[in-house]
Each structure stands twice: as C-alpha cells, then as structure tokens.
Write a protein that holds these residues in place. Sequence first.
Motif, short mmCIF file in Angstrom:
data_model
loop_
_atom_site.label_atom_id
_atom_site.label_comp_id
_atom_site.label_asym_id
_atom_site.label_seq_id
_atom_site.Cartn_x
_atom_site.Cartn_y
_atom_site.Cartn_z
N GLU A 191 54.84 56.63 41.35
CA GLU A 191 54.82 55.34 42.05
C GLU A 191 55.38 55.43 43.46
OE1 GLU A 191 56.63 52.35 39.56
OE2 GLU A 191 54.94 52.38 38.17
N LYS A 192 55.06 56.53 44.14
CA LYS A 192 55.50 56.73 45.53
C LYS A 192 54.31 56.56 46.46
CE LYS A 192 59.31 59.56 44.17
NZ LYS A 192 60.48 59.98 44.86
N THR A 193 54.60 56.63 47.76
CA THR A 193 53.56 56.43 48.78
C THR A 193 53.06 57.76 49.32
OG1 THR A 193 55.25 56.25 50.52
CG2 THR A 193 54.47 54.19 49.50
N CYS A 209 48.93 54.34 47.54
CA CYS A 209 49.80 54.37 46.36
C CYS A 209 48.96 53.97 45.16
CB CYS A 209 50.99 53.42 46.52
SG CYS A 209 50.53 51.66 46.49
N ASP A 210 49.57 53.96 44.00
CA ASP A 210 48.93 53.51 42.77
C ASP A 210 48.65 52.01 42.88
OD1 ASP A 210 48.34 52.63 40.19
OD2 ASP A 210 50.01 53.70 39.24
N THR A 240 47.73 50.02 40.73
CA THR A 240 48.06 49.26 39.52
C THR A 240 49.56 49.04 39.38
OG1 THR A 240 48.25 51.19 38.05
CG2 THR A 240 46.03 50.22 38.34
N SER A 241 50.34 49.55 40.31
CA SER A 241 51.80 49.46 40.25
C SER A 241 52.35 48.45 41.26
CB SER A 241 52.43 50.83 40.52
OG SER A 241 53.81 50.70 40.78
N VAL A 242 52.93 47.37 40.75
CA VAL A 242 53.53 46.36 41.63
C VAL A 242 54.60 46.99 42.52
CG1 VAL A 242 54.97 44.26 41.63
CG2 VAL A 242 53.01 44.42 40.09
N ASN A 243 55.44 47.86 41.95
CA ASN A 243 56.52 48.48 42.73
C ASN A 243 55.98 49.38 43.83
OD1 ASN A 243 58.57 47.23 41.28
ND2 ASN A 243 58.67 48.87 39.77
N ALA A 244 54.96 50.16 43.54
CA ALA A 244 54.39 51.04 44.55
C ALA A 244 53.75 50.22 45.68
CB ALA A 244 53.35 51.97 43.92
N ALA A 259 47.61 45.71 40.32
CA ALA A 259 48.90 45.10 40.66
C ALA A 259 48.67 43.71 41.24
CB ALA A 259 49.65 45.97 41.66
N LYS A 284 43.03 56.22 38.26
CA LYS A 284 43.25 54.81 38.63
C LYS A 284 42.94 54.65 40.12
CE LYS A 284 47.59 54.98 37.00
NZ LYS A 284 48.95 54.52 36.72
#
Length: 184
Positions: A14-16, A29-30, A32-36, A94, A124
Amino acid sequence: MKQLRNTLTPLLAEKTILYPTDTVWGIGCDATSVNAVKKVFKLKNREESKSLIVLVSSVSMLKKYVSVPKTALDILKEAKKPTTIIYNNPKGIAENIINKEDNTLAIRIVQDDFCRKLIKRFGKPIVSTSANRSGEPTPNSFSEIDNAILTSVDYVVNLHKEKITTKSSTILKLEGDNVITIRE
C-alpha cells in the motif's frame, strides 16, 4: 523482469510508486486501498474531492470494476491513442477515488507493455495521476519531475527515463448514447 518484481513490492504494501505510463510519468498506488489513495492525494497536495484516473490491464479486468456499455467497447476498439473513459457506479475500488458527485470513475486500459504486465501481475487496478503537485504543470519527461515528488514517493521505477511525452490521454464521458469529450 526485475523492475516488475521491484515495483510490485511497494504496491502490495500500500505504498506509492512513480512510474512511466502510456502517456506521462505517473504517481500510482493500489486503487483498491483507501490508505494508499490517501497517500497519493497528500503527495500531490490535491483535494480528495478531485477524482483520479485508474489503469487496468484489459477489458476483462475493467469489467470486474464497472459495467462496460457497448459504446465504450466500440470506442476502445477504435482508439488510436490512450483513451480514458468515465464509467458509472464503480465497485471494488477505494471509495476516496470515486467522484462523489455522480459516483463515477475514470479508467483507462493501459497500452504500455510494462504497465500492462505490472497491473496484470498485481491483479488489481492502479492509480495513475501525473507526477506533479496539484496546480503545477505536468512534466513531459522524467527529468522535469520536481525533486519534492521524487523524494516523496516510496519507489521510483527505473525504466524509460529518457522518454518524452507531451500528451495526456483523451478523456471521454458516456451519458446514455452520447459521448462527451472532457479532454482531447
């Protein structure tokens, strides 16, 4: 390919990343990941109300996240240059990447070989937004990317650094049978 493996590691964490796309150098980034996705908005100093483009590797991957009208398939088949289409009601993405006003998402089936292989191996979609701070000009080559961006991303892909691109993708929005050009 070593670059694929090296780029997958930060995506899975989940990094950039900073990477060459089929248009300009992008921050990704991913998707599908809110945090990323939050990290990308922070890195770009961009309001979360502004949407981002997502890249997929194929029509079959596209269909996992949106309903694809026949008009879109026809456009993609005929497109001569990278073409992003804004789709309604995305799923599995996300929530902070989706346009809140109309529940849409801009998606492009990537044409660049490295990007396609990366997304296919990742399994993804990934975010694709130009490698600049919000409001700044889009860099046409790796050498034009601001040092603040280079030092803020978690990983920089070591490919195509000599490539110069002056064109972003065409962006289209479908409203029923009407095709609206957002960006040529």
